[in-house]
Write a protein that holds these residues in place. Structure first.
Motif, PDB file in Angstrom:
ATOM      1  N   PRO A   5       0.837  -1.207   0.000  1.00  0.00           N
ATOM      2  CA  PRO A   5       0.000   0.000   0.000  1.00  0.00           C
ATOM      3  C   PRO A   5       0.868   1.253   0.000  1.00  0.00           C
ATOM      4  CG  PRO A   5      -0.777  -1.590   1.622  1.00  0.00           C
ATOM      5  CD  PRO A   5       0.546  -2.095   1.128  1.00  0.00           C
ATOM      6  N   VAL A   6       0.401   2.274  -0.718  1.00  0.00           N
ATOM      7  CA  VAL A   6       1.138   3.540  -0.726  1.00  0.00           C
ATOM      8  C   VAL A   6       0.986   4.189   0.643  1.00  0.00           C
ATOM      9  CG1 VAL A   6       1.412   5.762  -1.870  1.00  0.00           C
ATOM     10  CG2 VAL A   6       0.606   3.791  -3.181  1.00  0.00           C
ATOM     11  N   PRO A   7       2.076   4.566   1.300  1.00  0.00           N
ATOM     12  CA  PRO A   7       1.969   5.148   2.649  1.00  0.00           C
ATOM     13  C   PRO A   7       1.071   6.381   2.660  1.00  0.00           C
ATOM     14  CG  PRO A   7       4.264   4.664   2.119  1.00  0.00           C
ATOM     15  CD  PRO A   7       3.487   4.480   0.856  1.00  0.00           C
ATOM     16  N   GLN A   8       0.134   6.408   3.598  1.00  0.00           N
ATOM     17  CA  GLN A   8      -0.778   7.543   3.685  1.00  0.00           C
ATOM     18  C   GLN A   8      -0.051   8.818   4.089  1.00  0.00           C
ATOM     19  OE1 GLN A   8      -4.251   6.769   6.070  1.00  0.00           O
ATOM     20  NE2 GLN A   8      -5.038   8.862   5.827  1.00  0.00           N
ATOM     21  N   ASP A   9       1.167   8.683   4.628  1.00  0.00           N
ATOM     22  CA  ASP A   9       1.971   9.847   4.986  1.00  0.00           C
ATOM     23  C   ASP A   9       2.423  10.634   3.763  1.00  0.00           C
ATOM     24  OD1 ASP A   9       1.791   9.106   7.619  1.00  0.00           O
ATOM     25  OD2 ASP A   9       3.769   8.170   7.705  1.00  0.00           O
ATOM     26  N   THR A  10       2.375  10.012   2.571  1.00  0.00           N
ATOM     27  CA  THR A  10       2.802  10.681   1.349  1.00  0.00           C
ATOM     28  C   THR A  10       1.623  11.421   0.719  1.00  0.00           C
ATOM     29  OG1 THR A  10       2.265   8.799  -0.078  1.00  0.00           O
ATOM     30  CG2 THR A  10       4.454   8.824   0.931  1.00  0.00           C
ATOM     31  N   ALA A  11       1.939  12.350  -0.194  1.00  0.00           N
ATOM     32  CA  ALA A  11       0.872  13.054  -0.910  1.00  0.00           C
ATOM     33  C   ALA A  11       0.089  12.070  -1.778  1.00  0.00           C
ATOM     34  CB  ALA A  11       1.462  14.169  -1.762  1.00  0.00           C
ATOM     35  N   MET A  12       0.799  11.162  -2.443  1.00  0.00           N
ATOM     36  CA  MET A  12       0.135  10.133  -3.249  1.00  0.00           C
ATOM     37  C   MET A  12      -0.793   9.286  -2.378  1.00  0.00           C
ATOM     38  SD  MET A  12       1.295   9.842  -6.554  1.00  0.00           S
ATOM     39  CE  MET A  12       2.719  10.390  -7.514  1.00  0.00           C
ATOM     40  N   GLY A  13      -0.261   8.843  -1.252  1.00  0.00           N
ATOM     41  CA  GLY A  13      -1.032   7.975  -0.370  1.00  0.00           C
ATOM     42  C   GLY A  13      -2.224   8.680   0.231  1.00  0.00           C
ATOM     43  N   ALA A  14      -2.060   9.964   0.583  1.00  0.00           N
ATOM     44  CA  ALA A  14      -3.178  10.725   1.145  1.00  0.00           C
ATOM     45  C   ALA A  14      -4.319  10.821   0.141  1.00  0.00           C
ATOM     46  CB  ALA A  14      -2.703  12.117   1.559  1.00  0.00           C
ATOM     47  N   LEU A  15      -3.973  11.042  -1.123  1.00  0.00           N
ATOM     48  CA  LEU A  15      -5.004  11.153  -2.160  1.00  0.00           C
ATOM     49  C   LEU A  15      -5.708   9.830  -2.422  1.00  0.00           C
ATOM     50  CD1 LEU A  15      -3.527  13.497  -4.930  1.00  0.00           C
ATOM     51  CD2 LEU A  15      -5.608  13.865  -3.613  1.00  0.00           C
ATOM     52  N   ILE A  16      -4.929   8.756  -2.613  1.00  0.00           N
ATOM     53  CA  ILE A  16      -5.558   7.480  -2.934  1.00  0.00           C
ATOM     54  C   ILE A  16      -6.380   6.971  -1.751  1.00  0.00           C
ATOM     55  CG2 ILE A  16      -3.603   6.005  -2.278  1.00  0.00           C
ATOM     56  CD1 ILE A  16      -4.283   4.227  -4.674  1.00  0.00           C
ATOM     57  N   HIS A  17      -5.921   7.234  -0.531  1.00  0.00           N
ATOM     58  CA  HIS A  17      -6.700   6.844   0.635  1.00  0.00           C
ATOM     59  C   HIS A  17      -8.018   7.618   0.682  1.00  0.00           C
ATOM     60  CE1 HIS A  17      -7.634   5.617   4.736  1.00  0.00           C
ATOM     61  NE2 HIS A  17      -7.866   6.890   5.014  1.00  0.00           N
ATOM     62  N   HIS A  18      -7.956   8.899   0.349  1.00  0.00           N
ATOM     63  CA  HIS A  18      -9.166   9.722   0.380  1.00  0.00           C
ATOM     64  C   HIS A  18     -10.221   9.192  -0.589  1.00  0.00           C
ATOM     65  CE1 HIS A  18     -11.703  13.293   0.622  1.00  0.00           C
ATOM     66  NE2 HIS A  18     -11.688  13.341  -0.697  1.00  0.00           N
ATOM     67  N   ILE A  19      -9.801   8.880  -1.828  1.00  0.00           N
ATOM     68  CA  ILE A  19     -10.805   8.502  -2.828  1.00  0.00           C
ATOM     69  C   ILE A  19     -11.234   7.042  -2.721  1.00  0.00           C
ATOM     70  CG2 ILE A  19     -10.026  10.268  -4.449  1.00  0.00           C
ATOM     71  CD1 ILE A  19      -8.678   8.051  -6.080  1.00  0.00           C
ATOM     72  N   THR A  20     -10.449   6.206  -2.044  1.00  0.00           N
ATOM     73  CA  THR A  20     -10.825   4.782  -1.990  1.00  0.00           C
ATOM     74  C   THR A  20     -11.297   4.338  -0.616  1.00  0.00           C
ATOM     75  OG1 THR A  20      -8.538   4.081  -1.553  1.00  0.00           O
ATOM     76  CG2 THR A  20      -9.224   4.205  -3.862  1.00  0.00           C
ATOM     77  N   GLY A  21     -11.699   5.285   0.199  1.00  0.00           N
ATOM     78  CA  GLY A  21     -12.261   4.881   1.480  1.00  0.00           C
ATOM     79  C   GLY A  21     -12.141   5.885   2.594  1.00  0.00           C
ATOM     80  N   GLY A  22     -11.217   6.830   2.461  1.00  0.00           N
ATOM     81  CA  GLY A  22     -11.034   7.801   3.524  1.00  0.00           C
ATOM     82  C   GLY A  22     -12.131   8.846   3.586  1.00  0.00           C
ATOM     83  N   ALA A  23     -12.732   9.143   2.433  1.00  0.00           N
ATOM     84  CA  ALA A  23     -13.779  10.159   2.385  1.00  0.00           C
ATOM     85  C   ALA A  23     -15.129   9.549   2.753  1.00  0.00           C
ATOM     86  CB  ALA A  23     -13.847  10.776   0.992  1.00  0.00           C
ATOM     87  N   GLU A  24     -16.027  10.381   3.231  1.00  0.00           N
ATOM     88  CA  GLU A  24     -17.393   9.961   3.514  1.00  0.00           C
ATOM     89  C   GLU A  24     -18.137   9.825   2.186  1.00  0.00           C
ATOM     90  OE1 GLU A  24     -20.747   8.736   4.635  1.00  0.00           O
ATOM     91  OE2 GLU A  24     -19.295   9.100   6.252  1.00  0.00           O
ATOM     92  N   ALA A  25     -18.576   8.612   1.876  1.00  0.00           N
ATOM     93  CA  ALA A  25     -19.179   8.340   0.570  1.00  0.00           C
ATOM     94  C   ALA A  25     -20.436   9.179   0.331  1.00  0.00           C
ATOM     95  CB  ALA A  25     -19.513   6.856   0.440  1.00  0.00           C
ATOM     96  N   ARG A  26     -21.212   9.409   1.375  1.00  0.00           N
ATOM     97  CA  ARG A  26     -22.496  10.102   1.211  1.00  0.00           C
ATOM     98  C   ARG A  26     -22.309  11.546   0.765  1.00  0.00           C
ATOM     99  NH1 ARG A  26     -25.445  13.112   4.606  1.00  0.00           N
ATOM    100  NH2 ARG A  26     -23.969  12.720   6.298  1.00  0.00           N
ATOM    101  N   THR A  27     -21.212  12.161   1.179  1.00  0.00           N
ATOM    102  CA  THR A  27     -20.979  13.566   0.861  1.00  0.00           C
ATOM    103  C   THR A  27     -19.734  13.750  -0.015  1.00  0.00           C
ATOM    104  OG1 THR A  27     -19.728  13.824   2.924  1.00  0.00           O
ATOM    105  CG2 THR A  27     -22.088  14.357   2.973  1.00  0.00           C
ATOM    106  N   PHE A  28     -19.306  12.702  -0.700  1.00  0.00           N
ATOM    107  CA  PHE A  28     -18.068  12.725  -1.476  1.00  0.00           C
ATOM    108  C   PHE A  28     -18.097  13.808  -2.547  1.00  0.00           C
ATOM    109  CE2 PHE A  28     -15.352  10.883  -4.939  1.00  0.00           C
ATOM    110  CZ  PHE A  28     -14.139  11.005  -4.269  1.00  0.00           C
TER     111      PHE A  28
END
Length: 450
Positions: A378-401
């Motif tokens: 997994p791309v480390p969430q500490d990175t800019a890449m990892g922060a983005l991919i985490h956000h779009i694949t589960g980190g964000a609230e789906a209802r208000t995405f």
């Protein structure tokens, strides 16, 4: 030779995905409908054509999240950043590029690669077999957008993006305007004079706001309810939020001194940024608009220095389609219902050229690794890449995405030794930690904790 990856869309994300895959030894077929099938916004058949702006935003990799993303892409051998650096224009602390040579060079590099095939055709349905990456961006064609919506079991999600106008430099009155970057930012004289400034006094500003609010605007079609992306609001929408909004946004008068009247502080300043290396074209910074064409010419010519402006391109508005990635994609950017298909770029719910290209970079690497029988960590969430991919694949609230630019709010909080630190120290802590983690991910070695 291994199975090719079919990449639908040759914009920032598709181009970067292709480059990453072929440099791992996996062939690709890029399906790009232009120039056979055009869009209202694109002007060429080049891959990676820049539409809305010629800026990749801040290039500061120590204090800015998008600058950090630049750094990570460079470390990964990104084509988009390499070509952006090659065709860079003076823009203070920002990374702006000469858009036509940039796109032509990206296209030439991809077409010249022996593992790349470019197919000029419109794809109207989801691929039945894989592997595939859908990177069609904000202007996904109607039939394919409908196919995606049918598969996702939802209405297409969307917002509206606006485009700023471009002006011929020789039509600007330099007895009214002057060249200066805000706060004289930049290491060279060229960088310190990268922006063209048009000052307004209070009366001119008030008249401009009145005209802006009264101008005829492009109306949405019946039934269209999508809103705007907050980072790309039309100027008239900003003005509707308050008459002073533009003075604290794109027209803020700080950090600038008018050499024609150095003792007079402007009430507001309109900035233009060089749009090509020749310096013959300038775009109006932050002036995305949905005004009709006739209204644009009359309103923008009210700006001191632009009375006789000739427009190389007027502004406009377009629908930007994206999917509800937190519910539809897994952590490998694969469509859960059809895992042979990955999504990348703006259609995943990231916003901006750099963020789109970054998601293409990851999608290309992930798809190529899967074909080669490898499993990337997994791309480390500490990175800019990892922060983005985490956000779009589960980190964000789906209802208000909603679409999101990269920002430090997406990163795990950092615990700096020595107690509470100021923002500058905190951002430097984020970037130092990210660089170590990204370097470790690229080399396959765990990063040391900072």
């Amino acid at each position: 030779m291994s199975t090719p990856i079919h990449i639908i869309g040759g914009g920032m994300a598709g181009s970067e995905a292709a480059w990453q895959a072929v440099n791992l030894g996996v062939p690709v077929v890029i399906h790009e409908m232009r120039p056979r099938v055009g869009t209202f916004a694109h002007q060429t058949g080049h891959l990676a054509e820049m539409v809305c702006s010629n800026s990749f935003r801040s290039d500061d990799d120590e204090q800015n999240a998008v600058g950090l993303l630049h750094w990570e892409m460079r470390q990964a051998g990104g084509l988009i950043m390499s070509m952006a650096d090659r065709h860079r224009l003076p823009a203070g602390g920002a990374l702006a590029v000469d858009r036509e040579p940039f796109a032509a060079d990206v296209t030439a590099h991809l077409r010249a690669h022996p593992l790349v095939t470019v197919s000029e055709e419109e794809v109207t349905a989801l691929p039945e077999t894989g592997p595939a990456i859908i990177a069609t961006g904000p202007l996904t064609s109607g039939p394919l957008a409908q196919a995606i919506a049918d598969e996702a079991g939802q209405d297409s999600l969307a917002f509206f993006d606006a485009i700023a106008p471009i002006i011929h430099a020789d039509s600007i009155d330099m007895s009214k305007a002057w060249m200066q970057s805000r706060y004289d930012k930049g290491e060279t004289e060229e960088e310190r004079t990268a922006y063209l400034n048009c000052p307004m006094d209070k009366a001119t500003y008030e008249a401009f706001i009145d005209a802006l609010l009264a101008a005829e605007k492009t109306a949405f079609k019946e039934g269209e309810t999508a809103g705007y992306f907050d980072g790309c609001l039309p100027i008239e929408v900003m003005a509707e939020r308050g008459r002073e909004t533009l003075r604290f946004g794109p027209m803020k008068p700080v950090g600038l001194t008018n050499p024609h009247a150095p003792q007079v502080k402007p009430y507001a300043v309109v900035q233009l940024r060089r749009d090509n290396k020749l310096g013959t074209l300038f775009n109006i910074v932050g002036f995305q608009t949905k005004m009709k064409y006739g209204a644009q010419t009359s309103v923008f010519r009210m700006i001191p220095g632009l009375k006789n402006a000739r427009f190389a391109r007027l502004g406009g508005i377009h629908r930007n389609t994206f999917i509800n990635s937190p519910t539809l994609l897994d952590d490998q950017m694969r469509l859960r219902s059809r895992p042979h298909i990955r999504f990348a770029g703006q259609i995943t719910g990231v916003e901006g050229y750099v963020e789109s290209a970054a998601m293409g970079l990851l999608a290309g690497r992930l798809a190529a690794a899967e074909i080669l029988g490898q499993t990337l960590p997994p791309v480390p969430q500490d990175t800019a890449m990892g922060a983005l991919i985490h956000h779009i694949t589960g980190g964000a609230e789906a209802r208000t995405f909603q679409p999101m630019n990269v920002n430090f709010g997406l990163f795990p909080p950092i615990d700096l030794k020595g107690g509470r630190k100021n923002r500058k120290a905190r951002y430097k802590g984020y970037t130092d930690r990210a660089k170590a983690a990204w370097t470790g991910w690229l080399t396959g070695e765990p990063a040391l904790a900072l």
